[in-house]
Scaffold this motif. Sequence first.
Motif, PDB file in Angstrom:
ATOM      1  N   VAL A  94       2.988 -14.146 -17.338  1.00 17.01           N
ATOM      2  CA  VAL A  94       2.793 -14.591 -15.961  1.00 17.01           C
ATOM      3  C   VAL A  94       4.068 -14.309 -15.169  1.00 17.01           C
ATOM      4  N   PRO A  95       3.949 -13.521 -14.083  1.00 18.74           N
ATOM      5  CA  PRO A  95       5.149 -13.161 -13.319  1.00 18.74           C
ATOM      6  C   PRO A  95       5.780 -14.370 -12.636  1.00 18.74           C
ATOM      7  N   ALA A  96       7.070 -14.265 -12.378  1.00 17.35           N
ATOM      8  CA  ALA A  96       7.778 -15.309 -11.634  1.00 17.35           C
ATOM      9  C   ALA A  96       7.241 -15.370 -10.206  1.00 17.35           C
ATOM     10  N   ALA A  97       7.444 -16.485  -9.553  1.00 21.85           N
ATOM     11  CA  ALA A  97       6.886 -16.714  -8.215  1.00 21.85           C
ATOM     12  C   ALA A  97       7.330 -15.654  -7.204  1.00 21.85           C
ATOM     13  N   LEU A  98       8.540 -15.152  -7.373  1.00 18.83           N
ATOM     14  CA  LEU A  98       9.059 -14.197  -6.390  1.00 18.83           C
ATOM     15  C   LEU A  98       8.308 -12.872  -6.404  1.00 18.83           C
ATOM     16  N   HIS A  99       7.565 -12.563  -7.492  1.00 17.58           N
ATOM     17  CA  HIS A  99       6.840 -11.295  -7.579  1.00 17.58           C
ATOM     18  C   HIS A  99       5.422 -11.372  -7.008  1.00 17.58           C
ATOM     19  N   TRP A 100       4.876 -12.571  -6.808  1.00 18.85           N
ATOM     20  CA  TRP A 100       3.485 -12.694  -6.379  1.00 18.85           C
ATOM     21  C   TRP A 100       3.216 -12.145  -4.977  1.00 18.85           C
ATOM     22  N   PRO A 101       4.121 -12.317  -4.013  1.00 20.35           N
ATOM     23  CA  PRO A 101       3.853 -11.697  -2.698  1.00 20.35           C
ATOM     24  C   PRO A 101       3.689 -10.176  -2.784  1.00 20.35           C
ATOM     25  N   ASN A 102       4.522  -9.512  -3.583  1.00 17.61           N
ATOM     26  CA  ASN A 102       4.395  -8.063  -3.738  1.00 17.61           C
ATOM     27  C   ASN A 102       3.134  -7.678  -4.509  1.00 17.61           C
ATOM     28  N   LEU A 103       2.761  -8.510  -5.481  1.00 13.69           N
ATOM     29  CA  LEU A 103       1.512  -8.244  -6.202  1.00 13.69           C
ATOM     30  C   LEU A 103       0.314  -8.360  -5.269  1.00 13.69           C
ATOM     31  N   LEU A 104       0.319  -9.366  -4.407  1.00 15.25           N
ATOM     32  CA  LEU A 104      -0.779  -9.530  -3.444  1.00 15.25           C
ATOM     33  C   LEU A 104      -0.782  -8.379  -2.450  1.00 15.25           C
ATOM     34  N   LEU A 105       0.400  -7.971  -1.984  1.00 15.15           N
ATOM     35  CA  LEU A 105       0.489  -6.846  -1.057  1.00 15.15           C
ATOM     36  C   LEU A 105      -0.049  -5.577  -1.702  1.00 15.15           C
ATOM     37  N   ALA A 106       0.340  -5.318  -2.949  1.00 18.47           N
ATOM     38  CA  ALA A 106      -0.137  -4.126  -3.660  1.00 18.47           C
ATOM     39  C   ALA A 106      -1.652  -4.166  -3.817  1.00 18.47           C
ATOM     40  N   ALA A 107      -2.196  -5.348  -4.139  1.00 13.91           N
ATOM     41  CA  ALA A 107      -3.646  -5.478  -4.302  1.00 13.91           C
ATOM     42  C   ALA A 107      -4.378  -5.209  -3.000  1.00 13.91           C
ATOM     43  N   LEU A 108      -3.866  -5.732  -1.902  1.00 12.75           N
ATOM     44  CA  LEU A 108      -4.492  -5.509  -0.590  1.00 12.75           C
ATOM     45  C   LEU A 108      -4.442  -4.035  -0.202  1.00 12.75           C
ATOM     46  N   LEU A 109      -3.280  -3.413  -0.390  1.00 14.40           N
ATOM     47  CA  LEU A 109      -3.127  -1.994  -0.050  1.00 14.40           C
ATOM     48  C   LEU A 109      -4.070  -1.127  -0.883  1.00 14.40           C
ATOM     49  N   ALA A 110      -4.150  -1.413  -2.183  1.00 14.39           N
ATOM     50  CA  ALA A 110      -5.011  -0.632  -3.059  1.00 14.39           C
ATOM     51  C   ALA A 110      -6.480  -0.818  -2.712  1.00 14.39           C
ATOM     52  N   LEU A 111      -6.885  -2.050  -2.389  1.00 12.74           N
ATOM     53  CA  LEU A 111      -8.286  -2.327  -2.060  1.00 12.74           C
ATOM     54  C   LEU A 111      -8.712  -1.598  -0.795  1.00 12.74           C
ATOM     55  N   VAL A 112      -7.907  -1.708   0.246  1.00  8.68           N
ATOM     56  CA  VAL A 112      -8.246  -1.044   1.511  1.00  8.68           C
ATOM     57  C   VAL A 112      -8.239   0.469   1.337  1.00  8.68           C
ATOM     58  N   SER A 113      -7.231   0.989   0.607  1.00  8.93           N
ATOM     59  CA  SER A 113      -7.156   2.432   0.370  1.00  8.93           C
ATOM     60  C   SER A 113      -8.366   2.929  -0.400  1.00  8.93           C
ATOM     61  N   LEU A 114      -8.758   2.182  -1.434  1.00 10.92           N
ATOM     62  CA  LEU A 114      -9.907   2.575  -2.260  1.00 10.92           C
ATOM     63  C   LEU A 114     -11.178   2.665  -1.432  1.00 10.92           C
ATOM     64  N   MET A 115     -11.389   1.701  -0.546  1.00 13.06           N
ATOM     65  CA  MET A 115     -12.596   1.701   0.278  1.00 13.06           C
ATOM     66  C   MET A 115     -12.552   2.809   1.338  1.00 13.06           C
ATOM     67  N   LEU A 116     -11.379   3.060   1.899  1.00 12.05           N
ATOM     68  CA  LEU A 116     -11.254   4.147   2.883  1.00 12.05           C
ATOM     69  C   LEU A 116     -11.551   5.504   2.243  1.00 12.05           C
ATOM     70  N   LEU A 117     -11.018   5.723   1.040  1.00 11.49           N
ATOM     71  CA  LEU A 117     -11.246   6.990   0.349  1.00 11.49           C
ATOM     72  C   LEU A 117     -12.707   7.134  -0.078  1.00 11.49           C
ATOM     73  N   ALA A 118     -13.307   6.024  -0.527  1.00 14.62           N
ATOM     74  CA  ALA A 118     -14.720   6.066  -0.910  1.00 14.62           C
ATOM     75  C   ALA A 118     -15.587   6.406   0.295  1.00 14.62           C
ATOM     76  N   TRP A 119     -15.263   5.806   1.442  1.00 17.21           N
ATOM     77  CA  TRP A 119     -15.999   6.094   2.679  1.00 17.21           C
ATOM     78  C   TRP A 119     -15.869   7.571   3.045  1.00 17.21           C
ATOM     79  N   SER A 120     -14.662   8.122   2.926  1.00 18.91           N
ATOM     80  CA  SER A 120     -14.411   9.519   3.295  1.00 18.91           C
ATOM     81  C   SER A 120     -15.128  10.489   2.365  1.00 18.91           C
ATOM     82  N   TYR A 121     -15.043  10.225   1.042  1.00 15.45           N
ATOM     83  CA  TYR A 121     -15.647  11.137   0.072  1.00 15.45           C
ATOM     84  C   TYR A 121     -17.175  11.100   0.118  1.00 15.45           C
TER      85      TYR A 121
END
Length: 300
Positions: A209-236
């Motif tokens: 389990v990551p330390a508390a200081l890493h969770w904001p970046n993990l959430l940011l990475a998850a949001l970026l990946a989710l939006v990117s995945l849907m944008l690329l799926a829409w385009s393809y």
Amino acid sequence: MASKAQHPAILIPFSVATLGIALFSTMDAVMKGLSLAIGAYNAVFWRMLLGLLLSSILYALARPSRPSRKAMRYHIIRGLVGSVMALTFFWGIARLPLAEAVALTFVAPLISLYLAAAILREPVGPRAVLASAIGFAGVLVIVGARVGTPGSADLWGAASVLISAMLYAYNIVVMRQQALVAGPIEIAFYQYLIIGGLLALAAPFVAVVPAALHWPNLLLAALLALVSLMLLAWSYARAEAHRLAPVEYTALVWAALYGFVVFGEEVGLTTLIGAALIVTGCVLAARTKTHPEPAIETMP
């Protein structure tokens, strides 16, 4: 008249895909920092769990119908490929400059030529072979610069990124086929569900389990990946894979920028030369012929 009508038709998916790559490149930079801090597996695993939570909410709100057998088949295939692809890539970028790692991934479109020949029965002509030779020369330039440098981590990192690129080449073929039979939210949900499930098998042994200081970046990475995945799926779903392929090359610009600003990495001359050769090979390959729509029924 036909060409004028086709221009705006491709412009919108192309622009959306470009935005998707920009967001994905930002996620790469965030994930590199996380991989250095908590390891590649934990960075990918916890990001996937957060992504699954976010995509589950969107999927439930969309009130989806049950996926078809064909769609489910592509979800499983892409999930299996994606789990190994993600681990090898993020393990590799923790050991290489970001721009250099991204440049190595550009061999994926060249590899996909031969995968398309095997899977979709598309012919590979002499120009495609020449394109592959030029692209391979670019890889040798980048990897060759690593030979003789102190430590072996760099070469292992390059090998890991190249393995990820080979898997991504297959992912390119599946991505287009998957987008024709499933929507962006469905694709995102099952991508996270399957990859997260596979990674969870190793969780009792290696997850921390990551330390508390890493969770904001993990959430940011998850949001970026989710939006990117849907944008690329829409385009393809709205443009052929080979017409969107040049979008991938914009990732090098973002990788160089983030590598310099965030990690203090300078882009070496060999990286630029190697990337130029790889991109030249990809462009030459893309101009060989007009690719037909993927034959979905021929997927193994």
